[in-house]
Scaffold this motif. Structure first.
Motif, mmCIF file in Angstrom:
data_model
loop_
_atom_site.group_PDB
_atom_site.id
_atom_site.type_symbol
_atom_site.label_atom_id
_atom_site.label_comp_id
_atom_site.label_asym_id
_atom_site.label_seq_id
_atom_site.Cartn_x
_atom_site.Cartn_y
_atom_site.Cartn_z
ATOM 1 N N ALA A 1 26.372 24.779 -50.953
ATOM 2 C CA ALA A 1 25.434 25.164 -49.899
ATOM 3 C C ALA A 1 26.146 25.982 -48.823
ATOM 4 N N GLN A 2 25.382 26.854 -48.169
ATOM 5 C CA GLN A 2 25.954 27.684 -47.108
ATOM 6 C C GLN A 2 26.070 26.885 -45.816
ATOM 7 N N THR A 3 27.132 27.198 -45.089
ATOM 8 C CA THR A 3 27.273 26.602 -43.760
ATOM 9 C C THR A 3 26.436 27.433 -42.786
ATOM 10 N N PRO A 4 26.134 26.894 -41.609
ATOM 11 C CA PRO A 4 25.360 27.670 -40.631
ATOM 12 C C PRO A 4 26.050 28.985 -40.242
ATOM 13 N N GLN B 1 28.003 30.831 -42.167
ATOM 14 C CA GLN B 1 27.829 31.763 -43.281
ATOM 15 C C GLN B 1 26.411 32.315 -43.298
ATOM 16 N N ARG B 2 25.439 31.467 -43.018
ATOM 17 C CA ARG B 2 24.047 31.891 -43.003
ATOM 18 C C ARG B 2 23.824 32.949 -41.915
ATOM 19 N N GLN B 3 24.414 32.733 -40.731
ATOM 20 C CA GLN B 3 24.283 33.704 -39.634
ATOM 21 C C GLN B 3 24.972 35.018 -39.996
ATOM 22 N N ASN C 1 25.544 36.211 -42.978
ATOM 23 C CA ASN C 1 24.744 36.884 -44.012
ATOM 24 C C ASN C 1 23.516 37.548 -43.402
ATOM 25 N N ALA C 2 22.898 36.910 -42.452
ATOM 26 C CA ALA C 2 21.724 37.488 -41.802
ATOM 27 C C ALA C 2 22.100 38.749 -41.033
#
Length: 66
Positions: A2-5, A7-9, A11-12
């Motif tokens: 799962a992505q960490t927060p 990584q998610r930011q 990527n966005a």
């Protein structure tokens, strides 16, 4: 996995930057105006090489006749 927060930011942000680029030619971003191209060998060396070639030919012709 799962992505960490973070990584998610990241990527966005990356997706947003890529979306802005869509439809634009890549060359417009990279192209720099160029001036006249400079020769890799100076005029002095060209003259020296021409003298060596033509001078050698001239001396060979003189040697043949005299």
């Amino acid at each position: 996995m799962a992505q960490t927060p973070q990584q998610r930011q990241a990527n966005a942000r990356y997706a947003k930057a890529q979306e802005k680029k869509m439809g634009k030619p890549e060359s417009a971003q990279v192209v720099k105006p160029r001036g006249p191209q400079k020769s890799p060998i100076s005029k002095t060396w060209i003259i020296v090489l021409a003298f060596i070639l033509c001078g050698g030919l001239l001396f060979e012709l003189l040697k043949l006749f005299f």
